[in-house]
Design an enzyme around this catalytic site. Structure first.
Site, PDB file in Angstrom:
ATOM      1  CG  HIS A  58      -1.767   1.219   1.370  1.00  0.00           C
ATOM      2  ND1 HIS A  58      -1.685   2.087   2.434  1.00  0.00           N
ATOM      3  CD2 HIS A  58      -2.737   1.713   0.554  1.00  0.00           C
ATOM      4  CE1 HIS A  58      -2.572   3.064   2.280  1.00  0.00           C
ATOM      5  NE2 HIS A  58      -3.222   2.857   1.154  1.00  0.00           N
ATOM      6  CB  SER A  59       0.815   4.234   0.341  1.00  0.00           C
ATOM      7  OG  SER A  59       1.112   5.597   0.262  1.00  0.00           O
TER       8      SER A  59
END
Length: 240
Positions: free
Chosen positions: A76-77
């Site tokens: 994520h991210s």
């Protein structure tokens, strides 16, 4: 049974996956959601020497320690950088890379290369009293909220996870020099509610392995594992 390894992004902890993990496990799969060095219970270990390489070592170490194979590796991210470098080191153990509203680097790129707005955070950290601390992004008015989270109770819960990010994480380049990494299929999951100034690099129509790009969308903000855990889990289960 599929093994999902969920890697959180900058400032967060593995606790952010709390609503997703039981849904994947209820479908009969194994789920690991570690907290990277310098966050949560290990926040006291954060310092100027902690960087992207530290977090890559966290994940590769866990894969080796647990002898994991055929892993669906979700980043994520910021963790898009992490999973890319992990795949470069252990391509034979990774079944698929999932870039969850994540940075998708090329060989030799840092966070600032992938997301230029990050350079401003780096500059502020280097000029700060500590010289290395990057504080979490501030809460913005809806619909941006705190990393896309707007429900007051959820915002309060998210705040308990957040801590400063070492600037070295955003400076160190990704290594993607192992040809075997290109064979790993990729899935991109994009959150469509984005704050101003955060433009996403377009995903090439063809993956490195030569197959068409696989791009899915969720109509929510950045921390979709908090705001749309059921919908996110349904997408991840398609990869089992």
């Amino acid at each position: 049974m599929t093994t999902y390894l969920l890697v959180h992004g900058a400032w967060h902890t593995g606790e952010c996956w709390t609503r997703v993990t039981p849904l994947l496990e209820a479908a009969g799969h194994r789920v690991l959601a570690p907290t990277l060095t310098g966050y949560g219970d290990t926040a006291h270990l954060a310092g100027p020497e902690v960087g992207l390489d530290t977090h890559v070592a966290d994940v590769t170490g866990l894969i080796r320690e647990e002898d994991l194979t055929d892993v669906v590796l979700v980043g994520h991210s910021y963790a898009g950088l992490v999973i890319s470098s992990v795949a470069n080191e252990l391509p034979d153990r990774i079944a698929r890379l999932v870039y969850l509203d994540a940075m998708v680097p090329e060989d030799g790129e840092s966070a600032a290369d992938v997301l230029p707005v990050t350079q401003g955070l780096i500059d502020l950290a280097l000029a700060s009293e500590s010289g290395w601390r990057v504080p979490p992004m501030p809460e913005l008015p809806p619909p941006a909220g705190l990393f896309g989270v707007t429900d007051p109770d959820d915002v309060a819960w998210l705040r308990t996870m957040l801590s400063d990010q070492p600037v070295r994480c955003l400076q160190q380049p990704v290594r993607l020099d192992n040809p075997a990494t290109r064979a790993i299929p990729r899935t991109h999951i994009h959150c469509t509610v984005k704050p101003e100034g955060f433009s996403r690099r377009p995903v090439p129509a063809v993956q490195p392995n030569g197959t068409p790009a696989e791009i899915w969308e969720l109509p929510t903000g950045h921390d979709c594992m908090i705001t749309m855990p059921v919908e996110l889990s349904e997408l991840l289960l398609k990869l089992a």
